[in-house]
Scaffold this motif. Structure first.
Motif, PDB file in Angstrom:
ATOM      1  N   HIS A  68      -2.218  -1.855  -8.694  1.00 51.66           N
ATOM      2  CA  HIS A  68      -3.093  -1.871  -7.596  1.00 51.66           C
ATOM      3  C   HIS A  68      -4.184  -2.981  -7.477  1.00 51.66           C
ATOM      4  O   HIS A  68      -4.629  -3.532  -6.250  1.00 51.66           O
ATOM      5  CB  HIS A  68      -4.092  -0.360  -7.813  1.00 51.66           C
ATOM      6  CG  HIS A  68      -5.238  -0.325  -6.996  1.00 51.66           C
ATOM      7  ND1 HIS A  68      -5.217   0.224  -5.745  1.00 51.66           N
ATOM      8  CD2 HIS A  68      -6.766  -0.546  -7.301  1.00 51.66           C
ATOM      9  CE1 HIS A  68      -6.373   0.120  -5.178  1.00 51.66           C
ATOM     10  NE2 HIS A  68      -7.403  -0.199  -6.179  1.00 51.66           N
ATOM     11  N   SER A 123       2.320   1.564  -3.434  1.00 50.38           N
ATOM     12  CA  SER A 123       1.124   2.146  -4.336  1.00 50.38           C
ATOM     13  C   SER A 123       0.919   3.680  -4.429  1.00 50.38           C
ATOM     14  O   SER A 123       0.702   4.486  -5.256  1.00 50.38           O
ATOM     15  CB  SER A 123      -0.025   1.244  -4.404  1.00 50.38           C
ATOM     16  OG  SER A 123      -0.993   1.669  -5.227  1.00 50.38           O
ATOM     17  N   SER A 124       0.839   4.048  -2.903  1.00 49.85           N
ATOM     18  CA  SER A 124       0.573   5.444  -2.699  1.00 49.85           C
ATOM     19  C   SER A 124       1.595   6.209  -3.323  1.00 49.85           C
ATOM     20  O   SER A 124       1.499   7.441  -3.882  1.00 49.85           O
ATOM     21  CB  SER A 124       0.276   5.621  -1.135  1.00 49.85           C
ATOM     22  OG  SER A 124      -0.615   5.002  -0.602  1.00 49.85           O
ATOM     23  N   LYS A 177      -4.659   5.787   1.492  1.00 50.18           N
ATOM     24  CA  LYS A 177      -4.604   5.662  -0.013  1.00 50.18           C
ATOM     25  C   LYS A 177      -5.777   6.190  -0.404  1.00 50.18           C
ATOM     26  O   LYS A 177      -6.133   6.797  -1.636  1.00 50.18           O
ATOM     27  CB  LYS A 177      -4.330   4.202  -0.325  1.00 50.18           C
ATOM     28  CG  LYS A 177      -4.226   4.189  -1.900  1.00 50.18           C
ATOM     29  CD  LYS A 177      -3.736   2.662  -1.969  1.00 50.18           C
ATOM     30  CE  LYS A 177      -3.687   2.413  -3.758  1.00 50.18           C
ATOM     31  NZ  LYS A 177      -3.224   1.000  -3.730  1.00 50.18           N
ATOM     32  N   CYS A 191       0.764  -1.289  -0.087  1.00 54.40           N
ATOM     33  CA  CYS A 191       0.133   0.152   0.102  1.00 54.40           C
ATOM     34  C   CYS A 191       0.702   1.288  -0.056  1.00 54.40           C
ATOM     35  O   CYS A 191       0.664   2.349  -0.686  1.00 54.40           O
ATOM     36  CB  CYS A 191      -0.850   0.129   1.147  1.00 54.40           C
ATOM     37  SG  CYS A 191      -2.261  -1.119   1.045  1.00 54.40           S
TER      38      CYS A 191
END
Length: 316
Positions: free
Chosen positions: A237, A211-212, A314, A208
């Motif tokens: 994602h 991805s952020s 997120k 996460c």
């Protein structure tokens, strides 16, 4: 950029799982020596649990003795159940760990490597901290008949029924050693299964974070590769969501059983504290058990909260 080795963080965890028979090399148990070893320890552990449980027949009219039996067998049967579950899901578990080696799950740059380090280091710290109360508990339970002098009365670390008269030498020494070996094995098994589940949540949290960071650095300022980077972000994602779903499917039943059993065991343990002699060896063994069980619950809650916080951040 050099490929990041996610599995190095849990190398000690994996080593212990190999020793306890829960980490076959190929992900599947085949007809080999390792599988025979796994079958042997399953029989050993479950026979130990059976003999402890059978003692309920002798103690059902004595509330204190009955609570002492319940206090010990609940967590042991749960550990045995988790062990069977891990064996049955060994291929799924290996698949989850292997997925982390995919290119999509790799950090894209050095700042991302640095970014994921705090959660990885936290898992390592909690792993070794978890061992402190567990090691104290199994040590106390192992030696308290010796420390309080009841070993001369042929007292075992755990009250149990056996089809033989263990109150004579050498059967007493053999039975004592049998209980100790099973207890240490179950404790080692429990610590490493719990922390492996926590490591899966840890990996979800780090993905996460990655991805952020990818999203924050995704800017359409004339970059010809913007469309490509956008597709890579979307693909990552989707894979993170799929990985999280597969992890939940793997351990949700274990976590449910763990919370229920821990709640009952902690309640019975606190009752036991009120009936044993204060500041005796048994008294301290119960307190160390309560500490270990509390850290065990904290493990699931803390890493679960870390994942939830990152997902919420997120989404914002």
């Amino acid at each position: 950029m050099k490929k990041f080795n996610w599995k190095s963080t849990i190398s000690t965890n994996v080593l212990f799982l190999k020793v306890t028979g829960l980490w076959p090399e190929t992900g599947l148990y085949k007809l080999n020596k390792y599988t025979l070893y796994m079958i042997f320890v399953v029989i050993l552990v479950n026979s130990h649990n059976f003999f402890l449980t059978a003692n309920v027949v002798n103690a059902y009219q004595d509330l204190q003795a009955l609570s002492a039996i319940i206090f010990t067998i609940f967590m042991k049967w749960l550990t045995s159940g988790k062990m069977i579950f891990f064996i049955r899901k060994s291929e799924t578990l290996k698949h989850l760990i292997t997925q982390l080696e995919n290119e999509e799950f790799q950090p894209k740059n050095e700042p991302q490597v640095v970014m994921v380090q705090p959660l990885l280091k936290m898992w390592k710290m909690i792993y070794f901290v978890y061992w402190v109360p567990v090691f104290s508990t199994i040590t106390f339970w192992t030696i308290f008949p010796i420390l309080d002098g009841t070993v001369k009365d042929y007292r075992l670390p755990f009250s149990a029924w056996y089809p033989h008269d263990y109150k004579m030498s050498p059967l007493y020494e053999i039975t004592y050693l049998y209980q100790v070996v099973c207890f240490w094995y179950l404790a080692t098994l429990n610590v490493n299964m719990d922390t492996l589940i926590a490591s899966l949540m840890m990996y979800i949290g780090t993905q996460c974070d990655i991805s952020s960071d990818n999203l924050k650095n995704l800017k359409n300022d004339g970059d010809k590769d913007f469309a490509k980077k956008l597709l890579q972000f979307v693909e990552h994602h989707k894979k993170v969501l799929r990985f999280a779903t597969e992890c939940n499917n793997f351990f949700n039943e274990i976590v449910l059983g763990q919370f229920f059993t821990s709640a009952v065991s902690l309640a019975v343990a606190m009752f036991q504290v009120t009936v044993v002699e204060p500041f005796s060896t048994e008294y301290f063994s119960i307190l160390t058990y309560v500490s270990a069980a509390s850290v065990q619950i904290f493990l699931y809650c803390w890493f679960g909260q870390q994942v939830e916080a990152r997902v919420s951040q997120k989404q914002l």
